[in-house]
Scaffold this active site. Structure first.
Site, PDB file in Angstrom:
ATOM      1  CB  CYS A   4      -0.915   0.016   1.220  1.00 27.98           C
ATOM      2  SG  CYS A   4      -1.753   1.593   1.431  1.00 27.98           S
ATOM      3  CB  CYS A   7       0.863   1.225   4.429  1.00 24.23           C
ATOM      4  SG  CYS A   7      -0.795   0.944   5.085  1.00 24.23           S
ATOM      5  CG  HIS A  46      -4.568  -0.378   4.757  1.00 25.93           C
ATOM      6  ND1 HIS A  46      -3.917   0.133   3.662  1.00 25.93           N
ATOM      7  CD2 HIS A  46      -5.519  -1.206   4.272  1.00 25.93           C
ATOM      8  CE1 HIS A  46      -4.449  -0.368   2.567  1.00 25.93           C
ATOM      9  NE2 HIS A  46      -5.423  -1.190   2.901  1.00 25.93           N
ATOM     10  CG  ASN A  86     -12.078  10.692  -4.952  1.00 28.60           C
ATOM     11  OD1 ASN A  86     -13.116  11.334  -5.110  1.00 28.60           O
ATOM     12  ND2 ASN A  86     -10.911  11.119  -5.385  1.00 28.60           N
ATOM     13  N   GLY A  92     -13.295   7.449  -8.813  1.00 28.13           N
ATOM     14  CA  GLY A  92     -11.920   7.502  -9.308  1.00 28.13           C
ATOM     15  C   GLY A  92     -10.876   7.259  -8.245  1.00 28.13           C
ATOM     16  CB  THR A  94      -5.902   6.097  -8.022  1.00 23.92           C
ATOM     17  OG1 THR A  94      -5.505   7.225  -7.246  1.00 23.92           O
ATOM     18  CG2 THR A  94      -6.690   6.543  -9.241  1.00 23.92           C
ATOM     19  CG  HIS A  97      -4.188   3.960   3.437  1.00 26.64           C
ATOM     20  ND1 HIS A  97      -3.200   3.280   4.133  1.00 26.64           N
ATOM     21  CD2 HIS A  97      -4.639   4.928   4.286  1.00 26.64           C
ATOM     22  CE1 HIS A  97      -3.079   3.794   5.349  1.00 26.64           C
ATOM     23  NE2 HIS A  97      -3.932   4.810   5.461  1.00 26.64           N
ATOM     24  CG  HIS A  99      -6.553   9.328   0.286  1.00 23.94           C
ATOM     25  ND1 HIS A  99      -6.704   8.028  -0.146  1.00 23.94           N
ATOM     26  CD2 HIS A  99      -6.730  10.108  -0.804  1.00 23.94           C
ATOM     27  CE1 HIS A  99      -6.951   8.023  -1.442  1.00 23.94           C
ATOM     28  NE2 HIS A  99      -6.989   9.271  -1.866  1.00 23.94           N
TER      29      HIS A  99
HETATM   30  P1  AMP Z   1      -7.556   9.051  -5.016  1.00 19.96           P
HETATM   31  O1  AMP Z   1      -7.634   9.119  -6.520  1.00 19.96           O
HETATM   32  O2  AMP Z   1      -8.707   9.700  -4.313  1.00 19.96           O
HETATM   33  O3  AMP Z   1      -7.307   7.631  -4.554  1.00 19.96           O
HETATM   34  O4  AMP Z   1      -6.309   9.935  -4.624  1.00 19.96           O
HETATM   35  C1  AMP Z   1      -4.988   9.488  -4.677  1.00 19.96           C
HETATM   36  C2  AMP Z   1      -4.113  10.714  -4.713  1.00 19.96           C
HETATM   37  O5  AMP Z   1      -2.811  10.338  -4.360  1.00 19.96           O
HETATM   38  C3  AMP Z   1      -4.042  11.389  -6.093  1.00 19.96           C
HETATM   39  O6  AMP Z   1      -4.476  12.739  -5.987  1.00 19.96           O
HETATM   40  C4  AMP Z   1      -2.553  11.290  -6.443  1.00 19.96           C
HETATM   41  O7  AMP Z   1      -2.081  12.433  -7.131  1.00 19.96           O
HETATM   42  C5  AMP Z   1      -1.911  11.139  -5.081  1.00 19.96           C
HETATM   43  N1  AMP Z   1      -0.626  10.463  -5.062  1.00 19.96           N
HETATM   44  C6  AMP Z   1      -0.264   9.344  -5.741  1.00 19.96           C
HETATM   45  N2  AMP Z   1       0.984   8.999  -5.440  1.00 19.96           N
HETATM   46  C7  AMP Z   1       1.447   9.920  -4.556  1.00 19.96           C
HETATM   47  C8  AMP Z   1       2.684  10.114  -3.868  1.00 19.96           C
HETATM   48  N3  AMP Z   1       3.724   9.277  -4.030  1.00 19.96           N
HETATM   49  N4  AMP Z   1       2.792  11.179  -3.037  1.00 19.96           N
HETATM   50  C9  AMP Z   1       1.768  12.030  -2.871  1.00 19.96           C
HETATM   51  N5  AMP Z   1       0.573  11.889  -3.477  1.00 19.96           N
HETATM   52  C10 AMP Z   1       0.418  10.859  -4.308  1.00 19.96           C
HETATM   53 ZN    ZN Z   2      -2.416   1.482   3.593  1.00 20.57          ZN
END
Ligand code: AMP
Ligand code: ZN
Length: 113
Positions: A4, A7, A46, A86, A92, A94, A97, A99
């Site tokens: 993850c 994590c 998580h 999200n 969407g 991605t 975990h 957030h």
């Molecule tokens: P979500 O699409 O709601 O799951 O948001 C995931 C977010 O994580 C997206 O806005 C990405 O730009 C962000 N993200 C992906 N990898 C990283 C990373 N290594 N550091 C900081 N943010 C990230």
């Molecule tokens: Zn996690």
């Protein structure tokens, strides 16, 4: 949780720009900002979805929501901000975990797509 991304960021295994940390969460800069300021508040436990959350995790999330407004200066929230969580495919999500996206620093419109 193995494999993850968040994590690993929490454990310090992947670098990030950390804005804040306490026992419940870290707040980092989003790597691909969708607003002038784009931060992610990441609970340290998580779970993917609100639907999966335990009682203990819900208390952790409550603490996150109580703390975010106290970070006005650090996160430039003075003129208002938007929180987004999200949940699943249509939203969407991605990173699986949970957030909280924190968007600030500009006037925002309202488009679902
Ligand atoms: P979500 O699409 O709601 O799951 O948001 C995931 C977010 O994580 C997206 O806005 C990405 O730009 C962000 N993200 C992906 N990898 C990283 C990373 N290594 N550091 C900081 N943010 C990230
Ligand atoms: Zn996690």
């Amino acid at each position: 949780m193995e494999n993850c991304l968040f994590c690993k960021i929490i454990k310090g295994e992947i670098p990030c720009t950390k804005m804040y940390e306490d026992k419940n969460m870290i707040v980092i800069k989003d790597i691909d900002p969708k607003a002038k300021n784009h931060f992610l508040a990441i609970p340290k436990s998580h779970f993917k979805l609100l639907a999966d959350m335990t009682e203990e995790q819900s208390e952790m999330l409550r603490q996150c929501f109580l703390t975010i407004p106290k970070l006005q200066k650090e996160l430039q929230l003075e003129n208002g901000y938007r929180l987004v969580i999200n949940q699943g495919d249509d939203a969407g999500q991605t990173v699986f975990h949970l957030h909280i996206h924190i968007l600030s620093g500009q006037k925002m419109g309202w488009t679902p797509a």
